[in-house]
Design a protein around this motif. Structure first.
Motif, short mmCIF file in Angstrom:
data_model
loop_
_atom_site.label_atom_id
_atom_site.label_comp_id
_atom_site.label_asym_id
_atom_site.label_seq_id
_atom_site.Cartn_x
_atom_site.Cartn_y
_atom_site.Cartn_z
N PRO A 48 0.62 -1.17 -0.45
CA PRO A 48 -0.21 -0.05 -0.18
C PRO A 48 1.29 1.68 0.14
N LEU A 49 0.43 2.43 -1.16
CA LEU A 49 1.30 3.60 -1.13
C LEU A 49 0.78 4.65 -0.16
N ILE A 50 0.64 5.25 0.83
CA ILE A 50 0.51 6.13 1.29
C ILE A 50 1.43 7.89 0.63
N ILE A 51 -0.04 8.76 0.44
CA ILE A 51 0.71 9.61 -0.86
C ILE A 51 0.24 11.20 0.38
N THR A 52 1.25 11.68 0.90
CA THR A 52 0.90 13.46 1.68
C THR A 52 0.44 14.40 1.29
N GLU A 53 0.12 15.53 1.16
CA GLU A 53 -0.29 16.91 1.23
C GLU A 53 1.27 17.67 0.67
N GLY A 54 1.93 17.21 1.40
CA GLY A 54 3.09 18.54 1.52
C GLY A 54 4.52 17.30 1.95
N LYS A 55 5.30 18.08 1.39
CA LYS A 55 6.58 17.56 0.70
C LYS A 55 7.34 17.28 1.84
N THR A 56 6.83 17.36 3.50
CA THR A 56 7.76 16.53 4.48
C THR A 56 6.54 16.07 5.79
N ASP A 57 5.29 16.09 5.13
CA ASP A 57 4.90 14.93 6.23
C ASP A 57 4.53 13.62 6.13
N TRP A 58 4.96 12.98 4.78
CA TRP A 58 5.66 11.76 4.92
C TRP A 58 6.83 11.50 5.97
N MET A 59 7.38 11.99 5.68
CA MET A 59 9.09 12.21 7.11
C MET A 59 7.84 11.65 8.55
N HIS A 60 7.46 12.97 8.95
CA HIS A 60 6.32 12.59 10.20
C HIS A 60 6.62 11.25 10.70
N PHE A 61 5.22 10.56 9.65
CA PHE A 61 4.28 9.71 9.65
C PHE A 61 5.74 8.25 9.52
N LYS A 62 6.47 8.27 8.48
CA LYS A 62 7.35 7.20 8.43
C LYS A 62 8.08 7.27 9.81
N ALA A 63 8.98 8.29 10.18
CA ALA A 63 9.66 8.00 12.04
C ALA A 63 8.77 7.95 12.46
N ALA A 64 7.44 8.85 12.78
CA ALA A 64 6.58 8.01 13.69
C ALA A 64 6.39 6.19 13.81
N LEU A 65 5.71 5.89 12.55
CA LEU A 65 5.29 4.32 13.24
C LEU A 65 6.43 3.50 12.78
N SER A 66 7.89 3.56 12.80
CA SER A 66 9.24 2.97 12.96
C SER A 66 9.53 3.24 14.25
N VAL A 67 9.18 4.23 14.92
CA VAL A 67 9.06 4.45 16.26
C VAL A 67 7.83 3.18 16.79
N LEU A 68 6.65 3.60 16.86
CA LEU A 68 6.16 2.89 17.18
C LEU A 68 5.80 1.13 17.03
N LYS A 69 6.41 1.20 15.85
CA LYS A 69 7.29 -0.54 15.02
C LYS A 69 7.56 -1.16 16.99
N SER A 70 9.44 -0.31 16.90
CA SER A 70 9.79 -0.57 17.93
C SER A 70 9.14 -0.77 19.07
N GLU A 71 7.96 -0.76 19.64
CA GLU A 71 7.30 -0.61 20.47
C GLU A 71 6.61 -1.63 20.61
N GLY A 72 6.28 -2.18 19.44
CA GLY A 72 5.49 -3.55 19.27
C GLY A 72 4.41 -3.12 18.40
N LEU A 73 4.19 -1.62 18.44
CA LEU A 73 2.52 -1.23 18.06
C LEU A 73 2.18 -1.48 16.02
N PHE A 74 1.33 -1.58 15.66
CA PHE A 74 1.28 -1.75 13.93
C PHE A 74 2.17 -2.33 13.02
N GLU A 75 2.64 -3.08 13.76
CA GLU A 75 3.95 -4.54 13.54
C GLU A 75 3.06 -5.09 12.24
#
Length: 661
Positions: free
Chosen positions: A439-466
């Motif tokens: 699945p592909l996520i497309i964001t409105e702003g050129k920096t938005d995807w950075m925030h989502f990518k970083a947040a997902l990485s952190v939460l996955k390291s905590e065992g969430l949204f694996e």
């Protein structure tokens, strides 16, 4: 012969217009563009000219396709007398009184006797009206020819491309048959149709005949000697095309090259090919860097705008051939008058502004008289022709300086820039969709995807949204996406099966976008198709009163204001900044408020415009951009990597919900 004078008096909306065509010193005509609002008399002006054209053809031939000799093209009726006037009068002249012709049309709402009492000594074309002329009481037409006009009329082209395609204008006599197609060449019968309708189909058939005739009759076979040990043979191979069909095809290919290269500058040349038997049609091949590839399998696959342009100018070439019994050697050889009503129909503004003026200039000895609604076409013609152009404002009939349209340049540049940005974004999405299956996520702003990518990485390291295995469309300065462009792309991709789930993610700062893209409150998303969904960023608990929620607002204000230890800079909200300047001068400076403006707290946004202008009391720049902020988060820089990602959880939960169905 060219149009040398056009006078319209009390005709429809026109009170008194005198249009005097201009010419170069060597006699070449300068284009004329009629501009004005709907109902300003542009089409009426052209109808007066084409009426005179047909009258000249009636003097030349025993029969013409459009009408009988006792018929007129234009209905002479009092309906076209200007409101409040007693009469209308039109005069049009071609050439001069040495070799030329003219036509006068007079219509009165009064009987001749009453008219002359009110207008004593009234003269038309130098002749005073008199009461005895009873046959010409309320209306009449006078056509006059001067000198030996036949040679000129036989070789010059006279064409009219009307605005109507499937219906007739009110001024057209309903017994006239402009669509009549004369199939055979009969002595005294003209095969030349002045009024051109249905040109696309006709030109398609003509081009197919041209290309096939060239292939059958004009392909030269070259014999090459081949010598072996014991024998001598001649090998026959195809050579050049030589003949009238080849000449015509070459001219048309030069026009088609301009059309196709206007949207793809890598195209150096084009040529015609022939498709396979069964659905025989003309294919178009493009040459790029010496490599020949099929561009379109048939002319009908071209855009309607491109096809209309090609058909119009092919018709000009075709009718030179009909007139002269041979094709022109060059486009410069073609002389005559071409009328085009609403030339901007079906055309993108890029074609109007850049392509049409370029192709018109390829016919320097054709007098183009054109009506038009597009300022972009006028602007392009002015750029191409400079002062060698007449732009006439109707219904006044007053010439307008070409620079009157310069203010549209900014709007044109902006529109084309937006168009190009959409294309870049679309192509990047398409490439990403074709490159993988996640699945592909497309964001409105050129920096938005950075925030989502970083947040997902952190939460996955905590065992969430694996199980949330997704890709992001990662883009930067090369694309200006924005909410409106992203919404258009979302709707477009929903119409085309993708085979890969795609989620379009919007900020929550535009009421119309929220209405169109957010979906219902329960699911927090909108399903556009099996593969495509959209959502707006959910409002986090600490932002319930805020109206401009972007991805940064998922963090706390303290986190957003975090100072970069390396640069000493941070993000600022716009309610922390004040613009100022000297009295009576433009506000071009920024300063930091001692305390944020609380009146703007719930409408505040991140300040991200020329951040380098924000300086402290010592003149030191203290602000960085959203890009720097997002990059620090993505790269897990201290202290940005310590931010809480709790408020991203709701976003990822929505994504899981979408992808689970």
């Amino acid at each position: 012969m060219y149009v040398t004078k056009l006078i319209l008096t009390n005709l429809g909306p026109v009170e008194n217009a005198v249009i005097q065509p201009l010419f170069h010193e060597d006699g070449r005509p300068k284009p004329i563009i009629l501009v004005g609002r709907n109902g300003s008399g542009k089409s009426l002006a052209l109808s007066v000219i084409v009426d005179a054209m047909l009258e000249s053809q009636k003097k030349l031939w025993e029969k013409i396709p459009e009408l009988e000799h006792n018929q007129f093209l234009r209905l002479m009726t009092g309906r076209y007398i200007k409101s409040g006037s007693d009469y209308s009068l039109t005069e049009v002249s071609f050439g001069d009184k040495t070799i030329g012709f003219s036509q006068v049309e007079f219509v009165s709402s009064m009987k001749r006797k009453d008219f002359l009492l009110k207008y004593p000594g009234f003269a038309i074309d130098g002749t005073v009206l008199n009461e005895e002329d009873s046959d010409r009481d309320r209306f009449f037409k006078d056509f006059k020819a001067y000198g030996e006009t036949k040679p000129e009329l036989m070789k010059d082209i006279y064409l009219y491309f009307p605005y109507f395609r499937y219906e007739s204008p009110s001024w057209l006599n309903d017994v006239v048959a402009p669509e009549l197609d004369v199939k055979s060449h009969i002595t005294g019968v003209s095969a030349h149709r002045t009024i051109q309708t249905g040109i696309v189909g006709e030109i398609n058939r003509w081009l197919l005949d041209l290309v096939l005739d060239r292939e059958i009759y004009e392909k030269q076979i070259v014999a090459l000697p081949l010598e072996g040990a014991d024998v001598k043979l001649n090998v026959h191979i195809p050579g050049k095309y030589i003949g009238p069909n080849a000449t015509t095809v070459s001219l048309i290919q030069s026009i088609l090259t301009e059309i196709l290269s206007s949207k793809d500058s890598s195209i150096q040349n084009v040529r015609f090919g022939i498709s396979k038997k069964g659905s025989r049609s003309i294919a178009v091949h493009a040459i790029r860097n010496g490599i020949d590839t099929q561009e379109v399998p048939g002319l009908s696959q071209m855009s309607s705008g491109e096809l209309m342009i090609l058909s119009l100018f092919c018709t000009i070439i075709r009718f030179f051939d009909i007139r002269n019994g041979r094709p022109p050697e060059t486009l410069e050889e073609i002389r005559g008058v071409v009328l085009v009503d609403e030339i901007d129909l079906h055309l993108h503004i890029g074609l109007q502004k850049d392509l049409l003026p370029k192709i018109i200039s390829m016919f320097p000895n054709v007098q183009f008289i054109i009506s038009n609604h597009s300022p972009f076409f006028n602007m392009g013609m002015a750029e191409k022709n400079g002062d060698d152009l007449s732009i006439v404002d109707m219904p006044r009939g007053i010439p307008i300086d070409a620079t009157s349209f310069s203010e549209f340049q900014t709007g044109y540049d902006a529109f084309i820039g937006v168009d190009q940005q959409y294309k870049l974004g679309y192509e990047k999405i398409l490439k990403k969709l074709n490159g993988a299956s996640r699945p592909l996520i497309i964001t409105e702003g050129k920096t938005d995807w950075m925030h989502f990518k970083a947040a997902l990485s952190v939460l996955k390291s905590e065992g969430l949204f694996e199980s949330l295995d997704i890709d992001f469309l990662e883009y930067g300065e090369e694309i200006e996406m924005g909410d409106a462009r992203l919404a258009s792309m979302c709707k477009h991709f929903a119409d085309v099966p993708q085979g890969r789930s795609t989620i379009f993610v919007f900020d929550r700062d535009n009421p119309q976008i929220i209405k169109d893209m957010a979906g219902d409150q329960a699911s927090k998303h909108k399903k556009w198709s099996k593969d495509v969904a959209s959502m707006c960023i959910p409002i986090p608990p600490h932002r319930t009163q805020y109206t401009n929620v972007s991805v940064e607002f998922l963090y706390t204000d303290d986190e957003i204001r975090t100072v970069d230890a390396k640069s000493g800079k941070r993000l600022f909200f716009d309610n922390e900044i004040e613009e100022y300047g000297l009295p009576k001068k433009r506000k071009d400076k920024l300063r930091i408020l001692k305390q944020a403006d609380q009146d703007e707290e719930f409408t505040k946004k991140i300040f991200d415009t020329q951040c380098e202008r924000i300086k402290d009391e010592n003149g030191v720049a203290v602000a960085h951009s959203k890009t720097v902020f997002a990059t620090n988060i993505l790269n897990k820089e201290e202290p940005f990597k310590e931010f809480s990602r709790d408020h991203f959880k709701e976003v990822f939960a929505v994504w899981e919900n979408i992808l689970s169905k």
